[in-house]
Design an enzyme around this catalytic site. Sequence first.
Site, short mmCIF file in Angstrom:
data_model
loop_
_atom_site.label_atom_id
_atom_site.label_comp_id
_atom_site.label_asym_id
_atom_site.label_seq_id
_atom_site.Cartn_x
_atom_site.Cartn_y
_atom_site.Cartn_z
N SER A 1 -6.68 -37.98 -88.86
CA SER A 1 -6.41 -36.94 -90.09
C SER A 1 -5.45 -35.80 -89.74
CB SER A 1 -7.77 -36.35 -90.46
OG SER A 1 -8.58 -37.52 -90.93
N ARG B 1 -12.17 -44.65 -81.41
CA ARG B 1 -10.56 -45.14 -81.42
C ARG B 1 -10.04 -45.26 -79.90
NH1 ARG B 1 -9.10 -40.35 -85.28
NH2 ARG B 1 -10.56 -39.56 -83.96
N HIS C 1 -11.13 -44.28 -91.55
CA HIS C 1 -12.57 -43.77 -91.86
C HIS C 1 -12.91 -44.88 -93.12
CE1 HIS C 1 -10.97 -39.28 -91.62
NE2 HIS C 1 -11.75 -39.69 -90.63
P1 ADP Z 1 -14.55 -34.96 -87.11
O1 ADP Z 1 -13.83 -33.70 -87.55
O2 ADP Z 1 -16.06 -34.88 -87.02
O3 ADP Z 1 -13.72 -35.62 -85.92
P2 ADP Z 1 -13.20 -36.64 -88.59
O4 ADP Z 1 -13.01 -36.65 -90.04
O5 ADP Z 1 -11.96 -36.45 -87.78
O6 ADP Z 1 -14.59 -35.89 -88.28
O7 ADP Z 1 -13.87 -38.41 -88.19
C1 ADP Z 1 -15.12 -38.67 -88.50
C2 ADP Z 1 -15.46 -40.19 -87.80
O8 ADP Z 1 -14.51 -41.08 -88.27
C3 ADP Z 1 -15.18 -39.84 -86.42
O9 ADP Z 1 -16.25 -40.59 -85.78
C4 ADP Z 1 -14.01 -40.33 -85.92
O10 ADP Z 1 -13.93 -40.71 -84.72
C5 ADP Z 1 -13.91 -41.41 -86.96
N1 ADP Z 1 -12.34 -42.11 -87.19
C6 ADP Z 1 -11.36 -40.93 -87.70
N2 ADP Z 1 -10.53 -41.51 -87.91
C7 ADP Z 1 -10.62 -42.94 -87.50
C8 ADP Z 1 -9.93 -44.24 -87.42
N3 ADP Z 1 -8.60 -44.23 -87.61
N4 ADP Z 1 -10.44 -45.40 -86.98
C9 ADP Z 1 -11.76 -45.41 -86.79
N5 ADP Z 1 -12.72 -44.20 -86.78
C10 ADP Z 1 -11.99 -43.16 -87.12
#
Ligand code: ADP
Length: 155
Positions: free
Chosen positions: A129, A91, A18
């Site tokens: 996460s 991803r 993130h």
């Molecule tokens: P949600 O519950 O909406 O999926 P997340 O907190 O899991 O929220 O993710 C928020 C955003 O960050 C999403 O667009 C997700 O694809 C992106 N994201 C999460 N982990 C990564 C990562 N390792 N690399 C790039 N983008 C990520």
Amino acid sequence: MNKIAVFPGSFDPITRGHESVILRALPLFDTIVVAVGENSEKRGYFPLENRLEWLRTIFAREPKIRVESYSGLTIDYCREVGAGFILRGLRTAADFDFERGIGLMNRAMMPDLETIFLVSTPEYSALNSSIVREIHRNGGDISRFIPESLQNLMT
Ligand code: ADP
């Protein structure tokens, strides 16, 4: 024009993936609102207050970044803060399929809101996460996966 993007997510917890997306998107926008979605039916693993505090700690020295929480539809929240863009990370192909559906629905509801996708860098493309939560729940070391500036706060 003041370019405002909302980066919505659960951030449960924020990972280096993130953080990387947010930092890479900084030159593209005047303001990025990192918005933690509150889900009344799902409490989350880490309390909302902690997730907000961690995000605020990480980006404390970046004046272009604001950290807030919201509930309800993401497009309504974007309207409320005057954002013209939603920022999301990609991803995998699975992310693409999921995001494509949400992006198209959001666009149908609010045509002048554009979703901008940044493809994850290779080192973070397997990081999510839910795996970090699983490691934490089982007493493992998550320090490599969370932002440097959180090391003392979270582990
Ligand atoms: P949600 O519950 O909406 O999926 P997340 O907190 O899991 O929220 O993710 C928020 C955003 O960050 C999403 O667009 C997700 O694809 C992106 N994201 C999460 N982990 C990564 C990562 N390792 N690399 C790039 N983008 C990520």
